[in-house]
Design an enzyme around this catalytic site. Sequence first.
Site, PDB file in Angstrom:
ATOM      1  N   CYS A 228     -25.775 -32.000  14.069  1.00  0.00           N
ATOM      2  CA  CYS A 228     -26.321 -31.818  12.716  1.00  0.00           C
ATOM      3  C   CYS A 228     -27.124 -33.035  12.281  1.00  0.00           C
ATOM      4  CB  CYS A 228     -25.201 -31.513  11.737  1.00  0.00           C
ATOM      5  SG  CYS A 228     -23.852 -32.684  11.818  1.00  0.00           S
TER       6      CYS A 228
ATOM      7  N   GLU B 266     -20.794 -28.699   5.135  1.00  0.00           N
ATOM      8  CA  GLU B 266     -21.490 -29.700   5.953  1.00  0.00           C
ATOM      9  C   GLU B 266     -22.523 -28.921   6.734  1.00  0.00           C
ATOM     10  OE1 GLU B 266     -22.854 -31.650   8.473  1.00  0.00           O
ATOM     11  OE2 GLU B 266     -20.985 -32.075   9.545  1.00  0.00           O
TER      12      GLU B 266
ATOM     13  N   GLY C 274     -21.827 -25.691   9.486  1.00  0.00           N
ATOM     14  CA  GLY C 274     -22.713 -24.782  10.208  1.00  0.00           C
ATOM     15  C   GLY C 274     -24.094 -24.795   9.580  1.00  0.00           C
ATOM     16  N   SER C 275     -24.780 -23.674   9.688  1.00  0.00           N
ATOM     17  CA  SER C 275     -26.158 -23.613   9.213  1.00  0.00           C
ATOM     18  C   SER C 275     -26.222 -23.582   7.693  1.00  0.00           C
ATOM     19  CB  SER C 275     -26.843 -22.372   9.782  1.00  0.00           C
ATOM     20  OG  SER C 275     -26.167 -21.209   9.368  1.00  0.00           O
ATOM     21  N   THR C 276     -27.324 -24.070   7.157  1.00  0.00           N
ATOM     22  CA  THR C 276     -27.538 -24.043   5.705  1.00  0.00           C
ATOM     23  C   THR C 276     -27.576 -22.603   5.197  1.00  0.00           C
ATOM     24  OG1 THR C 276     -28.600 -26.193   5.643  1.00  0.00           O
ATOM     25  CG2 THR C 276     -29.226 -24.654   3.901  1.00  0.00           C
TER      26      THR C 276
ATOM     27  N   GLU D  50     -34.730 -27.040  11.082  1.00  0.00           N
ATOM     28  CA  GLU D  50     -33.746 -27.514  12.051  1.00  0.00           C
ATOM     29  C   GLU D  50     -33.845 -26.671  13.324  1.00  0.00           C
ATOM     30  OE1 GLU D  50     -29.400 -26.869  11.370  1.00  0.00           O
ATOM     31  OE2 GLU D  50     -29.235 -29.007  11.831  1.00  0.00           O
TER      32      GLU D  50
ATOM     33  N   LYS E  90     -11.035 -20.837  11.545  1.00  0.00           N
ATOM     34  CA  LYS E  90     -11.795 -19.912  12.393  1.00  0.00           C
ATOM     35  C   LYS E  90     -12.816 -20.685  13.228  1.00  0.00           C
ATOM     36  CE  LYS E  90     -15.538 -17.616  12.066  1.00  0.00           C
ATOM     37  NZ  LYS E  90     -15.973 -17.809  13.468  1.00  0.00           N
TER      38      LYS E  90
HETATM   39  P1  NAI Z   1     -23.754 -20.358  11.995  1.00  0.00           P
HETATM   40  O1  NAI Z   1     -23.914 -21.140  10.751  1.00  0.00           O
HETATM   41  O2  NAI Z   1     -24.009 -18.896  11.949  1.00  0.00           O
HETATM   42  O3  NAI Z   1     -22.262 -20.556  12.572  1.00  0.00           O
HETATM   43  C1  NAI Z   1     -21.335 -21.515  12.177  1.00  0.00           C
HETATM   44  C2  NAI Z   1     -19.993 -20.873  11.872  1.00  0.00           C
HETATM   45  O4  NAI Z   1     -20.137 -19.975  10.780  1.00  0.00           O
HETATM   46  C3  NAI Z   1     -19.402 -20.028  13.014  1.00  0.00           C
HETATM   47  O5  NAI Z   1     -17.996 -20.191  13.035  1.00  0.00           O
HETATM   48  C4  NAI Z   1     -19.744 -18.610  12.600  1.00  0.00           C
HETATM   49  O6  NAI Z   1     -18.846 -17.663  13.132  1.00  0.00           O
HETATM   50  C5  NAI Z   1     -19.599 -18.703  11.099  1.00  0.00           C
HETATM   51  N1  NAI Z   1     -20.340 -17.673  10.344  1.00  0.00           N
HETATM   52  C6  NAI Z   1     -21.514 -17.069  10.668  1.00  0.00           C
HETATM   53  N2  NAI Z   1     -21.856 -16.178   9.733  1.00  0.00           N
HETATM   54  C7  NAI Z   1     -20.894 -16.195   8.793  1.00  0.00           C
HETATM   55  C8  NAI Z   1     -20.693 -15.494   7.572  1.00  0.00           C
HETATM   56  N3  NAI Z   1     -21.559 -14.575   7.143  1.00  0.00           N
HETATM   57  N4  NAI Z   1     -19.594 -15.789   6.841  1.00  0.00           N
HETATM   58  C9  NAI Z   1     -18.710 -16.720   7.258  1.00  0.00           C
HETATM   59  N5  NAI Z   1     -18.851 -17.395   8.400  1.00  0.00           N
HETATM   60  C10 NAI Z   1     -19.920 -17.144   9.170  1.00  0.00           C
HETATM   61  O7  NAI Z   1     -24.679 -21.007  13.101  1.00  0.00           O
HETATM   62  P2  NAI Z   1     -25.194 -20.348  14.474  1.00  0.00           P
HETATM   63  O8  NAI Z   1     -25.668 -18.950  14.250  1.00  0.00           O
HETATM   64  O9  NAI Z   1     -24.168 -20.555  15.502  1.00  0.00           O
HETATM   65  O10 NAI Z   1     -26.449 -21.269  14.802  1.00  0.00           O
HETATM   66  C11 NAI Z   1     -27.702 -21.015  14.197  1.00  0.00           C
HETATM   67  C12 NAI Z   1     -28.315 -22.288  13.678  1.00  0.00           C
HETATM   68  O11 NAI Z   1     -27.467 -22.869  12.706  1.00  0.00           O
HETATM   69  C13 NAI Z   1     -28.489 -23.393  14.693  1.00  0.00           C
HETATM   70  O12 NAI Z   1     -29.647 -23.234  15.421  1.00  0.00           O
HETATM   71  C14 NAI Z   1     -28.534 -24.607  13.822  1.00  0.00           C
HETATM   72  O13 NAI Z   1     -29.807 -24.808  13.282  1.00  0.00           O
HETATM   73  C15 NAI Z   1     -27.583 -24.271  12.714  1.00  0.00           C
HETATM   74  N6  NAI Z   1     -26.255 -24.884  12.945  1.00  0.00           N
HETATM   75  C16 NAI Z   1     -26.021 -26.071  12.383  1.00  0.00           C
HETATM   76  C17 NAI Z   1     -24.830 -26.716  12.603  1.00  0.00           C
HETATM   77  C18 NAI Z   1     -24.578 -28.022  11.988  1.00  0.00           C
HETATM   78  O14 NAI Z   1     -23.568 -28.655  12.288  1.00  0.00           O
HETATM   79  N7  NAI Z   1     -25.427 -28.496  11.123  1.00  0.00           N
HETATM   80  C19 NAI Z   1     -23.800 -26.148  13.474  1.00  0.00           C
HETATM   81  C20 NAI Z   1     -24.120 -24.856  14.000  1.00  0.00           C
HETATM   82  C21 NAI Z   1     -25.328 -24.277  13.749  1.00  0.00           C
END
Ligand code: NAI
Length: 497
Positions: free
Chosen positions: A301, A267, A244-246, A400, A191
């Site tokens: 990240c 990660e 993605g996010s923590t 972050e 996804k």
């Molecule tokens: P996110 O963690 O919500 O999104 C990453 C992935 O998780 C996307 O594919 C999203 O559709 C999916 N996702 C979201 N909620 C979910 C759930 N409840 N169950 C399963 N999958 C889910 O990150 P977002 O909202 O795009 O960004 C917010 C913050 O997250 C950023 O500002 C950053 O601090 C952090 N982030 C960190 C990343 C990293 O590589 N360390 C990458 C993306 C975001």
Amino acid sequence: MAVAEDLEVSRFLREQPKKLFIGGRWIESASGKTFDTLDPSSGEVLAKVAEAGAEDIDRAVAAARRSFESGVWRDLPPAERAKVLWRIGDLIEERALEFAQLDSLDNGMPINDALLFYVPLAAATFRYYAGWVTKLDGATQQVSLPGRYLSYTLRQPVGVVGQIIPWNFPIVMAAWKLAPALACGNSVVLKPAEETPLSALLLAELMQQAEVPDGVANVVPGPGETAGARLASHPDVDKIAFTGSTQVGKLIAKASADSNLKRVSLELGGKSPNIVFADADLTQAVSGAFFGMFLNQGQVCSAGSRLFVQSKVYDRTLEELVKTVEETRLGPGIDPVNQMGPVVSKAQMDRVLGYIAVGNQEGARVIAGGGRAKELGPGYFVQPTVFADVDGKMRIAQEEIFGPVVAAIPFEDEDDLIEKANSTIYGLAAGVWTTNVKRAHRVAHALRAGTVFVNCYHIVDPVTPWGGFKQSGWGRELGPQALDLYTELKNVILDIS
Ligand code: NAI
Ligand code: MG
């Protein structure tokens, strides 16, 4: 829709809405719903994409399960599976310009970074794991009664793997997930992030061309809260890999515990220290501080978002850094003259601007940037921003931000530094700039981080393990370590007497 008509990727973009790739077929979502993916440099719609919901995730998992149980992929002669993965690498390379354009338009990133670094890294990742397919060996154990028993291990695929990726490096994230999982013989449901679904769909096309059997690799763009959540809690998914996010990482772990205890690798976020000692080559250190922070608009990240500078060289280092920042050309990533693009979305821009406001309230001092680049129009452009005189306890030094904002923090000596550098909930990466080789190793040893860059930053290679200490995640991707994530180890003992 405002996409230039003369780009190599225009042909791909013209066919809309984009469909879901399930069981080797392109299909609409069960609900018939679509969503818009935007070009963040203008805020305009780039493409319409079928929106996977829970029912579509169920269909994709069922297709993956069927293909897994049939043995069409996991039981293929390893050399054949290797050939398919190698071919995917070749096809990515052949279509490199389209991938680079797609990620540049969908995410906002500078096209040259995509073309020179990210797309080749994606291709290299498939090729690296193509090499492992024929080497997924077990071992024999020296049991205590050697004439009586024979004991050996087998590495077998985990089964149906769900993979959820973020928007910051779309094609790289897809490759880091798919390549090792497919190498090990799993069937996958990927996804992509709702902000950047397009390059994964082009990759699905190429995987089909490379003759990945139907159902083995499914790509289902959709929202996190519905599609992502369903994948994470699905009773028939054996493993989930998430980047993605923590915050969402914790939801994934919980969903596993509340459903079928599927294996989980995570990660997650970071707040990585990039450390400049007074004995460093300052020219190199400054460009490393810049690159470490502002690559990909800071949406990395492992971004070196806490810049620790030894007091003696603090003023000089920041002065040089500000100069570099002010020379940076900000604008649409698709135009190769621009060195930085917009952040990925309005939500992300608001979040980053919110943190800049927090830094100001906390008493840190903006010495470069500090706001939206309004002159660039409605796109989501944030000026590269440097905060000086940051205290390690401030929120801008702890949380972050995931945007182009660096927090510069002075330090006195090594002991003082180590304690400060280790004092966040994260532990993904770190950078050290010094010409003293003993210090380099000593500090690398003491930092609580999954990767330490010495006199370099963001050097990422498919052969090296990637992941974090503390709340930066669980497990290591890339390298041979990723094979552990995507295989189960089976022990067989025979009575041979
Ligand atoms: P996110 O963690 O919500 O999104 C990453 C992935 O998780 C996307 O594919 C999203 O559709 C999916 N996702 C979201 N909620 C979910 C759930 N409840 N169950 C399963 N999958 C889910 O990150 P977002 O909202 O795009 O960004 C917010 C913050 O997250 C950023 O500002 C950053 O601090 C952090 N982030 C960190 C990343 C990293 O590589 N360390 C990458 C993306 C975001
Ligand atoms: Mg987009």
